[in-house]
Design an enzyme around this catalytic site. Sequence first.
Site, PDB file in Angstrom:
ATOM      1  N   GLY A 220      -2.124 -51.663  74.552  1.00 52.17           N
ATOM      2  CA  GLY A 220      -1.120 -51.687  73.477  1.00 52.17           C
ATOM      3  C   GLY A 220       0.279 -51.981  73.995  1.00 52.17           C
TER       4      GLY A 220
ATOM      5  N   GLU B 295       3.927 -44.362  79.696  1.00 48.03           N
ATOM      6  CA  GLU B 295       2.530 -44.250  79.270  1.00 48.03           C
ATOM      7  C   GLU B 295       1.631 -44.815  80.381  1.00 48.03           C
ATOM      8  OE1 GLU B 295       0.552 -46.234  75.628  1.00 48.03           O
ATOM      9  OE2 GLU B 295       1.216 -44.330  74.823  1.00 48.03           O
TER      10      GLU B 295
ATOM     11  N   LYS C 124      -3.018 -35.892  69.303  1.00 50.84           N
ATOM     12  CA  LYS C 124      -3.561 -36.529  68.091  1.00 50.84           C
ATOM     13  C   LYS C 124      -4.672 -35.663  67.495  1.00 50.84           C
ATOM     14  CE  LYS C 124      -3.171 -41.392  69.520  1.00 50.84           C
ATOM     15  NZ  LYS C 124      -3.953 -42.584  69.819  1.00 50.84           N
TER      16      LYS C 124
HETATM   17  O1  F6P Z   1      -0.971 -43.147  71.031  1.00 53.26           O
HETATM   18  C1  F6P Z   1      -0.809 -44.107  72.013  1.00 53.26           C
HETATM   19  C2  F6P Z   1      -1.298 -45.432  71.578  1.00 53.26           C
HETATM   20  O2  F6P Z   1      -2.670 -45.513  71.751  1.00 53.26           O
HETATM   21  C3  F6P Z   1      -0.576 -46.527  72.349  1.00 53.26           C
HETATM   22  O3  F6P Z   1      -1.122 -46.780  73.572  1.00 53.26           O
HETATM   23  C4  F6P Z   1      -0.637 -47.654  71.389  1.00 53.26           C
HETATM   24  O4  F6P Z   1       0.301 -48.634  71.709  1.00 53.26           O
HETATM   25  C5  F6P Z   1      -0.338 -46.940  70.096  1.00 53.26           C
HETATM   26  O5  F6P Z   1      -1.009 -45.710  70.220  1.00 53.26           O
HETATM   27  C6  F6P Z   1      -0.764 -47.653  68.846  1.00 53.26           C
HETATM   28  O6  F6P Z   1      -2.130 -47.923  68.840  1.00 53.26           O
HETATM   29  P1  F6P Z   1      -2.751 -48.974  67.843  1.00 53.26           P
HETATM   30  O7  F6P Z   1      -2.148 -50.309  68.130  1.00 53.26           O
HETATM   31  O8  F6P Z   1      -4.225 -48.934  68.101  1.00 53.26           O
HETATM   32  O9  F6P Z   1      -2.438 -48.540  66.434  1.00 53.26           O
END
Ligand code: F6P
Length: 575
Positions: free
Chosen positions: A289, A375, A539
Amino acid sequence: MTDSAPVDPTSTTGWQTLAGIADGFTPDLRGWFDAEPGRADKYTFQAADLTVDLSKNLLTDDILAALLEVAKSADVAGRYQAMISGEHINVTEDRAVLHTALRRPKNGEGLVPPAGFTVDGQDVDADVHATLDKVYAFAEKVRSGEWTGVTGKRIETVVNIGIGGSDLGPVMVYEALKPYVQEGIEARFVSNIDPNDVYEKTAGLDPETTLFIVASKTFGTLETLTNARLAREWLWDSLTAAGAIDASDEARTGAVAKHFVAVSTALDKVAAFGIDPENAFGFWDWVGGRYSVDSAIGTSVVIAIGPDNWREFLAGFHAVDEHMRTTPLEQNVPVLMGLLNVWYSNFLGAQSHAVLPYAQYLHRFAAYLQQLTMESNGKSVRWDGTPVTVDTGEVFWGEPGTNGQHAFYQLIHQGTRIIPADFIAVANPGHPLKDATGDGAGVAPGTDVHTLFMANYFAQTKALAFGKTADEVRAEGTKESVVPARVFSGNRPTTSILAPALTPSVVGQLIALYEHIVFVEGTIWGIDSFDQWGVELGKQLALQVTPAVGGDAEALDAQDASTKSLIQKYLELRD
Ligand code: F6P
């Protein structure tokens, strides 16, 4: 090599040499510059358009030689080669790490790995360019007005809904490249699940001219999906209120088809949300991400600045990727900057690293880097599951100069901690304004304001490096009792990065530079810089706590005492 034990950096001779040097280390930038007139030249390097002056770092030839030995022992170059070739260096998720493939030129000659290479059976270049072409074609339709909303009006506002890597990159690049944004198109960015974010970002928008891009790698992120549903309700309600659609399912589906597109690796989930997969742009699980800004995740920016500028942006990344791949370690800028970070963190006690752009358009750069760096490298175990042997992951932070000068620079100049800082500037501003009247004192009428701005950029690193001695303070006639407070120790390390202008290419170059700095540090520490398990527990617990926050007595009772009493207080306060 993918899951073999990493080299313990502390066992290398380079590390032991550095430990010896660090013991009783007394930096002397004044003395080092006096003794070696060629120091600035010797420690200034070029990576694509970026001129990078490392000479004001706490660096000597001995330190550099030992750092380079550490890099060789950790096989930084070999692991980079493994990464760009598609080896599964993201061990804990068993994935390739191929963000560098997102910016390889189409049918490029001399590419390494060669054009058309496959990873896990996928023709990477073909898929990357097919998606890019699809994004470009869509962006052109929106920019030209061929793509319209449900009532036939052209799109004026693009709202990207995403969080983390699906937000920070696009918003940072959109802000950085504002002068390249097509007139008549504006982008907004919704990320936070705080309902005020959607409320404020949709405020004043005309639903008939608004396009939402739901950007989520997993299409399973609570914040993004909740915000996407809120945006969809807003669209339906406001189109209905304007008499543009009726409340039938058919009308609503038609509105979503014209006002929602998606970017994701999970196209099945996109369809389940009601977005036509025809209007969805994919990417792949080998793009993390926080490494995805140059994938289809940047669609909002492609619409705003256009495919030609986006191609330049990608070319900038690729230029630095090539620098990283082909330049000997001794002149390799991301390697040298990564090694310096290791020197400061592991030997001189630095805990944070400031990134200070003297470019207002880069005002979200530090926020973007916080995810990229923290991260990636905030890890306590190595890629084979064993504990790390040294500290990892500095706190990255910053704000544009000169704003920061009037806020937190005091601590960098005279605080007790070492804070290495990167000063980033461009020679040519987007808007070269002049101060016609001047101030009647030091600022002459007609002064180029960028000159004033850059004078600050140069002055700050000078002050940090060379400081001001007690004798120099006294020579200004300062009262003796105040002399100590006005002494600047100097020897505060900075790196100066200078580019010709904040072009799309330069923004790409800067991002790639920091991506590879992260890689270098992660490799030396032996960690997997491409997973992010540390964000998962919060989360999970948020979902588990939700019923209690909603007032469920049994769920409330199941909480620990502190959380329970905080939720009770919240419930008392909540109207
Ligand atoms: O919570 C961290 C994370 O997984 C990041 O690594 C990522 O950029 C973000 O959440 C958003 O994730 P997604 O693009 O799957 O919505």
